[in-house]
Design an enzyme around this catalytic site. Structure first.
Site, PDB file in Angstrom:
ATOM      1  N   ASP A 482       0.849  -1.187   0.000  1.00  0.00           N
ATOM      2  CA  ASP A 482       0.000   0.000   0.000  1.00  0.00           C
ATOM      3  C   ASP A 482       0.887   1.240   0.000  1.00  0.00           C
ATOM      4  O   ASP A 482       2.074   1.167   0.337  1.00  0.00           O
ATOM      5  CB  ASP A 482      -0.868   0.045   1.265  1.00  0.00           C
ATOM      6  CG  ASP A 482      -2.035  -0.935   1.186  1.00  0.00           C
ATOM      7  OD1 ASP A 482      -2.390  -1.312   0.073  1.00  0.00           O
ATOM      8  OD2 ASP A 482      -2.545  -1.311   2.246  1.00  0.00           O
ATOM      9  N   ASP A 785      -4.774  -3.091   4.879  1.00  0.00           N
ATOM     10  CA  ASP A 785      -5.301  -2.594   6.153  1.00  0.00           C
ATOM     11  C   ASP A 785      -6.834  -2.646   6.230  1.00  0.00           C
ATOM     12  O   ASP A 785      -7.394  -2.652   7.310  1.00  0.00           O
ATOM     13  CB  ASP A 785      -4.812  -1.163   6.429  1.00  0.00           C
ATOM     14  CG  ASP A 785      -5.099  -0.211   5.279  1.00  0.00           C
ATOM     15  OD1 ASP A 785      -5.963  -0.552   4.436  1.00  0.00           O
ATOM     16  OD2 ASP A 785      -4.463   0.848   5.212  1.00  0.00           O
ATOM     17  N   ASP A 789      -9.407  -5.912   2.002  1.00  0.00           N
ATOM     18  CA  ASP A 789      -8.093  -6.456   1.651  1.00  0.00           C
ATOM     19  C   ASP A 789      -7.956  -7.909   2.088  1.00  0.00           C
ATOM     20  O   ASP A 789      -6.989  -8.585   1.718  1.00  0.00           O
ATOM     21  CB  ASP A 789      -6.969  -5.641   2.313  1.00  0.00           C
ATOM     22  CG  ASP A 789      -6.762  -4.289   1.657  1.00  0.00           C
ATOM     23  OD1 ASP A 789      -7.009  -4.190   0.438  1.00  0.00           O
ATOM     24  OD2 ASP A 789      -6.360  -3.338   2.347  1.00  0.00           O
TER      25      ASP A 789
END
EC number: 7.2.2.10
Length: 1074
Positions: A482, A785, A789
């Site tokens: 990310d 997070d 996901d």
């Protein structure tokens, strides 16, 4: 970079199980292999049946107890069934109440300072009794009874918390006690080889005392018994310490931190500190931490599968279905709850209390090492059997001589007691060869290095949830990371804004726009602002983006509480990572309905048909004006700013649904009026560029997968070093999630390896990328997070959840939690993963050297002379050095930068590389040659011809034993650096290693000089000690010279069919290095 990855041994081959290809064929051909994730019970049972089970209690002491695992699953199912039955009964009672049959509840009896007893709360919560809740005055009445404020929570002072814990209990549950030390001691006693040795020791002790008297006769049997007891105690102590260590790590895994409302402010506490009466905000991905009732919620839906076993998502309503069960996950929406039950007063607490003893986990490396141990153990058994037959044959044929040179056994003359004593000694030697030959230290070494690595990784801000992730991380060939909070600091501030049709000062907007922006900011948020009573800085809560926008609102003059009181929320659509926006419908004081949207700038902008100009008038969104805003977005994104747009529209109040329809209302998202576009600065983390370069040098490609604008992602990627300044910035290097999503699997597979940055991606895009990369043979690590996901984290070889920004759902789907959300910590996990594998290989090299040398020396001596230079007690001491002290010294080596200069570790590569074969054969041949020479020519070489023969033989054998042990001690230094010439690099810093070497040497001196009768040794003079030390030291220059000998590229193990379980056949590009 691409070529490096293609030739990397970490890549999967065509028949690799992990790639999902030819799984059955591959698994059948390799018994000692299990997948790194989700191995079936049948697969785990299969390798056990193939393992050598002569000493199963030691062999399997570090592996999963399959029987206990099955019992745990059954217990979990029973409690889930109970919860499911309660829910069904509750629905039945609800139907009865609707038909006019009302369940009565007695009046609340006082409980201390509170108006309701724990029993009443438990009955109401467990039965989901809506009638009881109504009798208590609904949620507000229940809050009054519990002396809490639904909007501000409990006071939270120490006295209040203590009262609540005393009356209603704490949010903990009794943990089943783990195995105590005595249990470990008892388990260690079940080793069959040690039992045989103990029986032999008792027989030898009895015969010795009978023939020689108690003063002299106890030495042989007593020495073996003491040595066996020492091995048992050391084994039990080691196992017990590891058990405690894993228990502490398990406690840390369960210790969830969450926000509660206390005294009007949001504070973060441990899940164990929740008390009855607490008010807890709930957002997507949170775990419901206790039983409770819903105070208010918007589109709140729970996944109750953890309790009921059903995967159905259940919608919750504060009026119709307000009861929340501990342990469930928030699947959608948000809300707040009032805690009514904690700890064992909840179904989840009962469930956890019944299965709280952690049952361990199987790791692929443990299974492969058991395969190695099985093969070597088989050789050891064959050798021991051969030695036993040869020694017994020599003895009964009169070829075994006594101290006077005559035959030990003469048919018809030798007493039966002496025959039994001699046979017991022969049997003891054979059994001791098995003890040394079977490398039981291998499973211990894995456990030690995993426990050590997990403890050290905690200090490096990484919490390991699944043991095998430690191993797998060393094989990672790519990391899909990310952007926000991982590559950046997650410290966001609004620094630019576009409003009124132009670029404006962030703190000064036209009045009309300001009022609408403040209304949208205050209501369309999951964050909050706390104003300290005594003055001081405002306290912001929520996600970093929410905090940044709330902070911007305050700069615009917003008073958070006042702004929220001026309108009421009708319905909310929480931010969705698929749609990249969130909305809320509010009713103003004058009865108007406003629908506010906030989200990704270009997506919200595309839904806007007008904007408010600088005079406060609504103006149409012309193509020119739309281009102006788009250029502004691109300009900000190109300077790494995160762009967020705020828009709204009016809605006819009479068209707003009511009742049940309101909860299903889909907020209108077309014909929006643009209010503002803001640029939020989120700086890159210091040192992240160095971490990315470190990964690239290690053959691990870093890819950025972000929901942000492609241009923002590109700018950050350039700043972080993921993209080089001269890189091709067109597709597929830089790609948008939508483009990737619309491709076929075949098209995705063609380009996935080339992707460096994916912008405006959804969680599903991340999952598609992971699947494609895995099909291409990559070992994929993924950071995530959000709740959405979870599929990608589960699908990846290693799922890395963020500890700060991550939801509980994401964390539970992960293998490792990055506690500080920092990419540098991800790189440290890669280092530790490689260190685990490297440390195991160091220990294998060390242990096999001892195995080979000890076996050959004793076998050759037994066949040629009928006697062995290394006695049972001496071999047990060597076994102790090898199995426990050696494992402790080599399995706890910290990772070095050298590890990150290699390509990724191939998970299916041979455990014993060509370099290791070269090193161990050089040392083993040297030790065998020198010690056998001493065995056959030692008396003359050492100048002992004029000594009494018995004494000379004892001195010779003592020197052989002493030199053998010192060779192992010095060879531990060589094992530290299998492929480096400087074996002393960093050795002083490793205090544990140096401490173990010193302990080994001190104990060896004590055994030789002071425990002669116990260990069958005699004192040595300084010259003889010098000879022993010299023999040991020579292993150092010998190892250095050996490292100049080249090794073939193709692994030797591939050519040895009998060693097939040491690794699958590599392709021609595979290397024989670590």
């Amino acid at each position: 970079m691409t070529s490096l990855l293609k030739s990397s041994p970490g890549r999967r081959r065509g028949g690799d199980v992990e790639s999902g290809k030819s799984e059955h064929a591959d698994s059948d051909s390799d018994t000692f292999y299990i997948p790194s994730k989700n191995a079936s019970i049948e697969r785990l049972q299969q390798w056990r049946k193939a393992a050598l089970v002569l000493n199963a209690s030691r062999r399997f002491r570090y592996t999963l107890d399959l029987k206990k695992e099955q019992e745990t699953r059954e217990m979990r199912q029973k409690i889930r069934s109970h919860a499911h039955a309660l829910l069904a009964a509750n629905r039945f009672m609800d139907m009865g109440r609707e038909s006019g049959v009302e369940k009565t509840t007695g009046p609340a009896t006082p409980a201390g300072d509170f108006g309701i007893t724990p029993e009443q709360l438990v009955i109401m919560s467990k039965d989901h009794n809506s009638g009881a809740l109504e009798q208590y005055g609904g949620t507000q009445g229940l809050a009054n009874l519990l002396k809490t404020n639904p909007e501000k929570g409990i006071s939270g002072d120490d006295d209040d918390l203590l009262k609540r814990k005393t009356i209603y209990g704490s949010n903990t549950y009794p943990r089943k006690k783990g195995k105590g030390f005595l249990r470990f001691l008892w388990d260690a006693c079940h080793d069959l080889t040690l039992i045989i040795l103990m029986v032999a020791a008792v027989a030898s002790l009895a015969l010795g005392i009978k023939t020689e008297g108690i003063k002299e006769g106890w030495y042989d049997g007593g020495s073996i018994a003491f040595a066996v007891i020492l091995v048992i105690v050391v084994t039990a102590v080691s196992d017990y310490k590891q058990s405690l260590q894993f228990q502490n790590l398990n406690d840390e895994k369960r210790n969830i931190h969450l926000e509660v409302l206390r005294g009007g402010r949001r504070v973060e506490i441990s899940i164990y500190d929740i008390v009855v009466g607490d008010v807890i905000p709930l957002n997507i991905g949170n775990q419901v931490p206790a039983d409770g009732v819903l105070i208010s919620g918007h589109s709140l839906a729970l996944d109750e599968s953890s309790m009921t076993g059903e995967s159905k998502i259940v919608n919750k309503d504060a009026n119709k279905d307000p009861f929340l069960m501990s342990g469930c996950k928030v699947a959608d929406g948000n809300g707040s709850m009032l805690v009514t039950g904690v700890g064992v007063n909840t179904e989840w607490g009962l469930l956890m209390a019944s299965i709280s003893e952690d049952n361990g986990e199987e790791t692929p490396l443990q299974v492969r090492l058991n395969g190695v141990a099985t093969f070597i153990g088989s050789i050891g058994l064959a050798v021991a059997a051969a030695v036993l037959v040869i020694l017994l044959t020599r003895y009964f044929t009169g070829h075994t001589k006594d101290n006077n040179g005559g035959p030990q056994f003469v048919k018809g003359k030798t007493k039966v007691g002496h025959v039994i004593d001699d046979v017991v000694k022969v049997l003891t030697v054979a059994v001791t060869i098995v003890v040394v030959a079977v490398p039981e230290g291998l499973p211990l070494a894995v456990t030690l290095t995993l426990a050590y690595s997990m403890r050290k990784m905690m200090a490096d801000k990484a919490l390991v949830r699944r043991l095998s992730a430690c191993e797998t991380m060393g094989s990672a060939t790519t990391i899909c990371s990310d952007k926000t909070g991982t590559l950046t600091l997650n410290q966001m501030t609004v620094v630019e804004s576009y409003a009124g049709g132009k670029k404006t000062d962030t703190e000064q907007l036209p009045a009309t726009i300001t009022s609408l922006v403040v209304e949208g900011i205050s209501q369309n948020t999951t964050g909050s602002i706390f104003v300290p009573e005594g003055g001081g800085d405002l306290e912001y809560s929520g996600s970093p983006t929410e905090k940044a926008i709330l902070g911007w609102g305050v700069k615009l003059g917003m008073n958070f509480e006042t702004a929220r009181s001026q309108s009421s929320i009708l319905h909310a659509f929480p931010f969705n990572s698929e749609k990249k926006r969130g909305g809320v419908a509010v009713k103003t004081a004058d009865g108007e309905v406003h629908v506010h949207w906030k989200g990704a700038s270009e997506i919200v902008l595309a839904s806007c048909r007008s904007y408010i100009d600088e005079d406060g008038n609504v103006a149409p969104m012309t193509d020119d004006k739309a281009s102006f805003f788009k250029n502004g977005i691109n300009d900000m994104a190109g300077r790494t700013l995160r762009c967020v747009a705020l828009a709204f529209r009016t809605y006819e109040a009479e068209k707003v649904p009511t009742g049940e329809e309101l909860s299903k209302w889909v907020l209108p998202e077309d014909d929006l009026i643009l209010l503002a576009i803001v640029g939020i600065k989120d700086p890159c983390r210091p040192g992240v560029k160095d971490s990315v370069v470190l990964c690239q040098n290690a053959g691990v490609k870093v890819r950025m997968v972000t929901g942000d604008n492609v241009q923002t992602a590109r700018a950050i990627a350039l700043e972080c070093g993921i993209l080089s300044s001269d890189a091709d910035l067109s597709e597929p290097t830089l790609i948008e999630g939508k483009s990737f999503r619309e491709m076929t699997d075949a098209e995705r597979d063609k380009i996935s390896d080339k992707i460096s940055v994916m912008g405006r991606s959804s969680p599903n895009d991340k999952l598609l990328l992971v699947q494609s990369l895995r099909r291409q043979g990559h070992v994929v690590a993924v950071t995530g997070d959000g709740t959405n996901d979870a599929p990608a984290l589960h699908e990846a070889d290693i799922g890395l959840a963020m500890g700060i920004a991550g939801t509980e759902v994401a964390k539970e789907s992960s293998d490792i939690i990055i506690l500080d959300d920092n990419f540098a910590s991800v790189v440290k996990v890669v280092r530790w993963g490689r260190s685990v594998y490297a440390n195991i290989q160091k220990f294998i090299q060390f242990q096999l050297t001892v195995n080979v040398a000890a076996l050959v020396i004793n076998v050759v001596a037994a066949i040629s002379s009928g006697d062995v230079p290394l006695t049972a007690v001496q071999l047990l001491w060597v076994n102790l050095i090898m199995d426990t002290l050696g494992a402790l010294a080599l399995a706890t080596e910290p990772p070095t930068d050298h590890l990150m200069g290699r390509p990724p570790v191939g998970r299916k590569e041979p455990l014993i590389t060509n370099i290791m074969w070269r090193n161990l054969l050089i040392q083993a041949i040297y030790q065998v040659s020198v010690l056998l020479t001493l065995n056959f020519r030692g008396i003359s070489i050492l100048g002992l011809e004029h000594e009494v023969h018995e004494h000379a033989t004892r001195v010779k054998n003592t020197i052989i034993f002493n030199a053998f042990v010192l060779c192992q001690a010095f060879n531990e230094f060589n094992a530290r650096k299998p492929d480096e010439k400087n074996i002393f690099k960093g050795v002083i810093k490793n205090r544990l290693f140096m401490g173990i070497i010193v302990i080994t040497l001190v104990l060896q001196v004590i055994i030789v000089e002071f425990l002669g009768k116990f260990a069958s040794t005699t004192k040595l003079n300084w010259k003889q000690w010098l000879i022993c030390v010299g023999i040991g030291v020579i292993s150092w220059p010998l190892a250095l010279v050996g490292k100049f000998i080249p090794v073939p590229a193709a692994p030797i193990s591939n050519k040895l069919k009998v060693l097939k379980f040491w690794g699958k056949k590599k392709n021609s590009s595979g290397e024989g290095s670590l």
